[in-house]
Design a protein around this motif. Structure first.
Motif, PDB file in Angstrom:
ATOM      1  N   UNK A   1      -6.732  15.383  -7.400  1.00  0.00           N
ATOM      2  CA  UNK A   1      -8.020  14.714  -7.606  1.00  0.00           C
ATOM      3  C   UNK A   1      -8.428  14.753  -9.085  1.00  0.00           C
ATOM      4  N   UNK A   2      -9.523  14.109  -9.387  1.00  0.00           N
ATOM      5  CA  UNK A   2     -10.045  14.148 -10.759  1.00  0.00           C
ATOM      6  C   UNK A   2      -9.976  12.820 -11.470  1.00  0.00           C
ATOM      7  N   UNK A   3      -9.394  11.823 -10.868  1.00  0.00           N
ATOM      8  CA  UNK A   3      -9.319  10.512 -11.490  1.00  0.00           C
ATOM      9  C   UNK A   3      -9.096   9.439 -10.455  1.00  0.00           C
ATOM     10  N   UNK A   4      -8.810   8.220 -10.930  1.00  0.00           N
ATOM     11  CA  UNK A   4      -8.537   7.112 -10.024  1.00  0.00           C
ATOM     12  C   UNK A   4      -7.085   7.167  -9.594  1.00  0.00           C
ATOM     13  N   UNK A   5      -6.867   7.091  -8.297  1.00  0.00           N
ATOM     14  CA  UNK A   5      -5.524   7.190  -7.730  1.00  0.00           C
ATOM     15  C   UNK A   5      -5.014   5.787  -7.404  1.00  0.00           C
ATOM     16  N   UNK A   6      -3.783   5.503  -7.790  1.00  0.00           N
ATOM     17  CA  UNK A   6      -3.222   4.170  -7.612  1.00  0.00           C
ATOM     18  C   UNK A   6      -2.789   3.944  -6.161  1.00  0.00           C
ATOM     19  N   UNK A   7      -3.142   2.769  -5.643  1.00  0.00           N
ATOM     20  CA  UNK A   7      -2.819   2.418  -4.256  1.00  0.00           C
ATOM     21  C   UNK A   7      -1.682   1.409  -4.160  1.00  0.00           C
ATOM     22  N   UNK A   8      -1.345   0.735  -5.258  1.00  0.00           N
ATOM     23  CA  UNK A   8      -0.288  -0.275  -5.236  1.00  0.00           C
ATOM     24  C   UNK A   8      -0.752  -1.654  -4.819  1.00  0.00           C
TER      25      UNK A   8
ATOM     26  N   UNK B   1     -10.483  11.097  -4.292  1.00  0.00           N
ATOM     27  CA  UNK B   1     -10.723  12.169  -3.322  1.00  0.00           C
ATOM     28  C   UNK B   1     -11.373  13.314  -4.077  1.00  0.00           C
ATOM     29  N   UNK B   2     -12.069  14.181  -3.340  1.00  0.00           N
ATOM     30  CA  UNK B   2     -12.893  15.193  -4.001  1.00  0.00           C
ATOM     31  C   UNK B   2     -12.198  16.541  -4.181  1.00  0.00           C
ATOM     32  N   UNK B   3     -11.091  16.787  -3.462  1.00  0.00           N
ATOM     33  CA  UNK B   3     -10.374  18.048  -3.692  1.00  0.00           C
ATOM     34  C   UNK B   3      -8.879  17.813  -3.508  1.00  0.00           C
ATOM     35  N   UNK B   4      -8.113  18.847  -3.619  1.00  0.00           N
ATOM     36  CA  UNK B   4      -6.651  18.704  -3.648  1.00  0.00           C
ATOM     37  C   UNK B   4      -6.019  18.549  -2.282  1.00  0.00           C
ATOM     38  N   UNK B   5      -6.806  18.526  -1.241  1.00  0.00           N
ATOM     39  CA  UNK B   5      -6.263  18.431   0.114  1.00  0.00           C
ATOM     40  C   UNK B   5      -5.484  17.134   0.302  1.00  0.00           C
ATOM     41  N   UNK B   6      -4.259  17.243   0.796  1.00  0.00           N
ATOM     42  CA  UNK B   6      -3.450  16.074   1.134  1.00  0.00           C
ATOM     43  C   UNK B   6      -3.584  15.843   2.638  1.00  0.00           C
ATOM     44  N   UNK B   7      -3.969  14.648   3.053  1.00  0.00           N
ATOM     45  CA  UNK B   7      -4.167  14.422   4.494  1.00  0.00           C
ATOM     46  C   UNK B   7      -2.860  14.584   5.279  1.00  0.00           C
ATOM     47  N   UNK B   8      -2.983  15.132   6.474  1.00  0.00           N
ATOM     48  CA  UNK B   8      -1.790  15.291   7.320  1.00  0.00           C
ATOM     49  C   UNK B   8      -1.340  13.959   7.899  1.00  0.00           C
ATOM     50  N   UNK B   9      -2.256  13.007   7.940  1.00  0.00           N
ATOM     51  CA  UNK B   9      -1.902  11.679   8.424  1.00  0.00           C
ATOM     52  C   UNK B   9      -2.675  10.622   7.654  1.00  0.00           C
TER      53      UNK B   9
ATOM     54  N   UNK C   1       0.831  -1.203   0.000  1.00  0.00           N
ATOM     55  CA  UNK C   1       0.000   0.000   0.000  1.00  0.00           C
ATOM     56  C   UNK C   1       0.863   1.249   0.000  1.00  0.00           C
ATOM     57  N   UNK C   2       0.540   2.203  -0.863  1.00  0.00           N
ATOM     58  CA  UNK C   2       1.136   3.533  -0.860  1.00  0.00           C
ATOM     59  C   UNK C   2       0.020   4.535  -0.618  1.00  0.00           C
ATOM     60  N   UNK C   3       0.380   5.714  -0.105  1.00  0.00           N
ATOM     61  CA  UNK C   3      -0.620   6.745   0.147  1.00  0.00           C
ATOM     62  C   UNK C   3      -1.098   7.311  -1.188  1.00  0.00           C
ATOM     63  N   UNK C   4      -2.350   7.033  -1.618  1.00  0.00           N
ATOM     64  CA  UNK C   4      -2.808   7.522  -2.921  1.00  0.00           C
ATOM     65  C   UNK C   4      -3.269   8.969  -2.898  1.00  0.00           C
ATOM     66  N   UNK C   5      -3.436   9.546  -1.702  1.00  0.00           N
ATOM     67  CA  UNK C   5      -4.092  10.844  -1.602  1.00  0.00           C
ATOM     68  C   UNK C   5      -3.136  12.021  -1.693  1.00  0.00           C
ATOM     69  N   UNK C   6      -1.867  11.759  -2.047  1.00  0.00           N
ATOM     70  CA  UNK C   6      -0.925  12.857  -2.302  1.00  0.00           C
ATOM     71  C   UNK C   6      -1.065  13.375  -3.723  1.00  0.00           C
TER      72      UNK C   6
END
Length: 370
Positions: free
Chosen positions: A266-273, A345-353, A258-263
């Motif tokens: 947004x706008x498409x499918x993000x790869x999780x590994x 994800x719905x916007x460009x926010x990158x989670x802090x954790x 697993x990699x963090x996909x939320x970095x």
């Protein structure tokens, strides 16, 4: 005077050669002792007529008519005569020398063996004889050429036309020998009934076994006690179990790292590994858990092309631990194989954790129904 009498007798002698006299007894040709009304010791000739017309009227001068045309034809028999001129016993032979059909019609309301018409198939013959009857009667009878033709066990005979449509009267095996047997059209195949039941207006096959169980049996090697008939995406049915082993003993985990996909943006499918490997078509129960610390945003995990397995929605504006953490989903897979797990994800926010919970991220699944 004697000369005048001589001329009279000469005239009578000449006329006598043109007068037909009725007589009793038999007539023989090339035989001195005829045994029948007409006894011919030798060959007999009758008129032979070859035609190409697609509409031909048989007459008193016809005997054998051969058809050599280039399309389907219609031959019309003459109307019967009552009384003087009745031609009872007249015979016609009709030979079809083509790959087309000849329809032989009687003059209405007369019939041929009870039918208004009969067919002479390609390269076949028919011979009819007049019965002397008039009106709505069998004015013509069909005389079999060669051996007698009959039809039974699912066949009916109309003149010389042998047709499907009779009643099966003995055990019948249809051996296709590698050939396809097709039943098409707008009709239905009815088994056990000749009446279409209520609700079967769109059905092509109807089986009515009354109140007796076991109306349908399908064996293909996959049948077992308690199995049900299930279909794939193409409508191909097989027997399969409705349940699998207990959940606690058959969970399967994801594969990959697993990699963090939320970095990503947004706008498409993000790869999780990571991915999941589905062994067979059917219904699967998924459980997934991940902890995300972020301000307002929506995050989700999906099985690519199938459906969602985890999602959390924005519920506060400041940085919070997103909840709920643990979620369950039920998904159907029509085809076995390896499916990627993707994120959104719905916007460009990158989670802090990301994945900071205890326990860490998990995703596993179990099949529970076909």
């Amino acid at each position: 005077m004697s000369k005048n009498f001589t001329k009279v007798w000469q005239s009578i002698a000449l006329l006598s050669s043109c007068i037909a006299f009725a007589q009793t007894g038999n007539i023989g040709v090339n035989t001195p002792n005829p045994g029948s009304t007409m006894d011919i010791n030798g060959s007999v000739a009758a008129k032979y007529n070859a035609v190409t017309s697609t509409n031909y009227n048989l007459t008193a001068t016809d005997f054998h008519v051969s058809y050599n045309g280039t399309s389907n034809a219609v031959f019309n028999l003459p109307s019967a005569i009552s009384g003087v001129g009745n031609f009872k016993g007249r015979m016609y032979t009709i030979k079809n020398n083509t790959n087309f059909t000849i329809t032989v019609n009687s003059a209405a309301p007369e019939t041929i063996n009870g039918n208004a018409s009969v067919l002479v198939p390609a390269n076949q013959s028919i011979q009819v004889i007049n019965t002397g009857l008039t009106g709505a009667n069998p004015t013509w009878e069909i005389m079999p050429l060669g051996s007698s033709i009959t039809a039974s066990n699912g066949l009916t005979l109309s003149g010389t036309d042998v047709r499907l449509g009779g009643t099966l009267s003995q055990p019948t095996n249809i051996a296709t020998a590698g050939n396809n047997l097709s039943i098409n059209g707008t009709g239905k195949v009815l088994v056990g009934t000749n009446t279409v039941p209520t609700g079967a207006s769109n059905a092509k096959i109807v089986i009515d076994n009354g109140t007796t169980s076991g109306a349908l049996q399908i064996k293909d090697g996959t049948q077992q006690l308690g199995y049900v008939l299930t279909s794939d995406a193409n409508g191909l049915a097989t027997w399969s179990s409705t349940t699998t082993t207990a959940f606690a003993n058959s969970w399967t985990s994801y594969t990959g790292t697993l990699v963090n996909p939320f970095t990503a943006s947004p706008g498409g499918l993000l790869q999780t590994g990571i991915s999941v490997t589905i062994p067979a078509k059917g219904w699967y129960f998924f459980r997934c858990g991940v902890t995300i610390q972020s301000n307002c945003n929506d995050y989700g995990f999906y099985i690519d092309g199938v459906g969602e397995i985890w999602r959390t929605y924005c519920n506060v504006a400041d940085v919070q631990m997103m909840s709920p953490r643990d979620q369950n989903r039920v998904l159907y897979f029509s085809t076995p194989g390896t499916y990627s797990v993707v994120a959104v994800k719905t916007n460009a926010t990158v989670p802090t954790g990301f994945n900071i919970g205890n326990p860490a991220f998990y995703l596993d699944f179990v099949k529970f129904q076909n």
